[in-house]
Design an enzyme around this catalytic site. Structure first.
Site, PDB file in Angstrom:
ATOM      1  N   CYS A  74     -48.569 -16.104  58.740  1.00  0.00           N
ATOM      2  CA  CYS A  74     -49.110 -17.279  58.083  1.00  0.00           C
ATOM      3  C   CYS A  74     -49.692 -17.926  59.187  1.00  0.00           C
ATOM      4  CB  CYS A  74     -47.764 -18.222  57.859  1.00  0.00           C
ATOM      5  SG  CYS A  74     -47.936 -19.773  57.063  1.00  0.00           S
ATOM      6  N   CYS A 189     -55.895 -17.371  55.501  1.00  0.00           N
ATOM      7  CA  CYS A 189     -54.514 -17.711  54.877  1.00  0.00           C
ATOM      8  C   CYS A 189     -53.837 -16.196  54.102  1.00  0.00           C
ATOM      9  CB  CYS A 189     -54.515 -19.000  53.827  1.00  0.00           C
ATOM     10  SG  CYS A 189     -52.859 -18.874  52.864  1.00  0.00           S
TER      11      CYS A 189
HETATM   12  N1  DGL Z   1     -49.665 -18.160  53.887  1.00  0.00           N
HETATM   13  C1  DGL Z   1     -49.935 -19.339  54.696  1.00  0.00           C
HETATM   14  C2  DGL Z   1     -51.181 -19.154  55.426  1.00  0.00           C
HETATM   15  O1  DGL Z   1     -51.378 -17.933  55.876  1.00  0.00           O
HETATM   16  C3  DGL Z   1     -50.084 -20.686  54.028  1.00  0.00           C
HETATM   17  C4  DGL Z   1     -49.750 -21.029  52.850  1.00  0.00           C
HETATM   18  C5  DGL Z   1     -49.111 -22.501  52.707  1.00  0.00           C
HETATM   19  O2  DGL Z   1     -49.888 -23.503  52.724  1.00  0.00           O
HETATM   20  O3  DGL Z   1     -47.993 -22.552  52.756  1.00  0.00           O
HETATM   21  O4  DGL Z   1     -51.602 -19.963  56.218  1.00  0.00           O
END
Ligand code: DGL
Length: 267
Positions: A74, A189
Site C-alpha cells: 500500500c 496505489c
Molecule cells: N491500496 C492503497 C495504496 O496503495 C490505498 C487505498 C486506500 O485509499 O486505502 O495506496
C-alpha cells in the site's frame, strides 16, 4: 522448524495485485493477506492518526501471525509509516511500496510523467522527496484520486465499473506541453492495476502504465531467500493461505473474491 508466513498488508483488496505476483515467484511459501477494511480508505486519513493506527495494528498482527516478513502493499501506508515500522519492530523485515518514480524517470522519452495515487500519497513528503531525488529532470504531475480505490473495490467484488468515473479521474494525468505528451503514468496505489484495462480504454492517448507489483515481489523474494532459505514448506499437507479483514465482517462477495485468490478466512 515451522514455516513462518509472508504477510501482505493493505487497506483493502489492492494488495492482492502484489500477492498474485508474489505467488508466482514464491509458489512454495505460505501467505497471510491482511486487509484493514475497517479503516478503508487510507487515502482520506490525517497523517498522525493513520501513523499511530498502523503502528498499533502491526503490534497485534506480528504477535498473532509471526510472519517472516511483512509486505506493506500500500503506497498510502508505506509513504507514511515504513520508517516508523522499521524503527518500532527492528527485528522484523518490512518491504514497502512507494511510487515507482525512479523507473518512470529512467524510461520516459517525453520527460512528462504522471503519478496517479490516493490524495494521501500525493500529499506525502516521501513522494516529494522521491521526485526530487530521482526525477528532477522530468516534469512530474501528481494526480490524487478520491474515487479510484473505492471503484476498484467495487469492481473486484461486484464486477461493475463506471467508465465515465475512470475517464474523469485519470484525465488530469494527460499533459501536453511544448509539443510533448505524457508517456508514463505511475500506478501509485495498489488498487489501480485492477482497473488498468478501463484506464487504457478511456485514456486520451496510449501511455505506459507502471505497476510496481512484480518489483515488490522480487524484492520480497530476495529478502526471504536470504533470511530463511531452509523454511520453505513441503508441497503437500501445507496449511492454507489466509485472509484477515480487520472489520471482521467480510460479506459474501468479499469471501468469494478471497476464495478466488485461494485465501481461506482467518478467524
Ligand atoms: N491500496 C492503497 C495504496 O496503495 C490505498 C487505498 C486506500 O485509499 O486505502 O495506496
Amino acid at each position: 522448524m515451522t514455516e513462518q508466513p509472508i504477510l501482505i498488508f493493505d487497506s483493502g483488496v489492492g494488495g492482492l495485485t502484489v500477492l498474485r505476483e508474489a505467488r508466482v515467484l514464491m509458489p512454495d511459501r505460505r501467505f497471510i493477506y491482511v486487509a484493514d477494511d475497517a479503516a478503508f480508505p487510507y487515502g482520506a486519513w490525517e497523517e498522525p492518526a493513520l501513523r499511530s493506527h498502523i503502528l498499533d495494528l502491526f503490534g497485534v498482527l506480528l504477535d498473532r501471525f509471526r510472519p517472516e516478513i511483512s509486505v506493506i502493499a500500500c503506497n498510502t501506508a508505506s509513504t507514511l509509516v515504513i520508517d516508523a515500522l522499521r524503527e518500532k519492530f527492528p527485528g522484523h523485515p518490512f518491504v514497502g511500496t512507494v511510487p515507482a518514480i525512479k523507473p518512470a524517470a529512467e524510461r520516459t522519452r517525453s520527460g512528462l510523467v504522471s503519478v496517479l495515487a490516493t490524495p494521501g500519497t500525493v500529499k506525502r513528503q516521501y513522494t516529494r522527496d522521491l521526485i526530487h531525488q530521482w526525477a528532477s529532470k522530468c516534469h512530474v504531475r501528481l494526480v490524487g484520486s478520491d474515487r479510484l480505490a473505492a471503484l476498484a473495490e467495487l469492481y473486484m467484488r461486484d464486477g461493475f465499473v463506471d467508465e465515465e468515473v475512470v475517464r474523469d479521474e485519470i484525465a488530469p494525468c494527460f499533459v501536453e506541453q511544448d509539443g510533448a505528451r505524457t508517456d508514463i503514468v505511475v500506478l501509485a496505489c495498489t488498487h489501480y492495476p485492477f482497473l488498468v484495462n478501463r484506464m487504457r480504454k478511456t485514456a486520451p492517448w496510449p501511455v505506459d502504465w507502471l505497476d510496481p507489483a512484480e518489483a515488490i515481489a522480487r524484492r520480497t523474494l530476495s529478502l526471504v531467500a536470504k533470511c530463511n532459505a531452509e523454511n520453505f514448506r513441503e508441497a503437500n499437507g501445507a496449511e492454507p493461505d489466509l485472509a484477515m479483514f480487520t472489520s471482521g465482517k467480510a460479506e459474501f462477495a468479499t469471501r468469494r473474491l478471497m476464495q478466488g485468490f485461494g485465501l481461506a478466512p482467518s478467524r
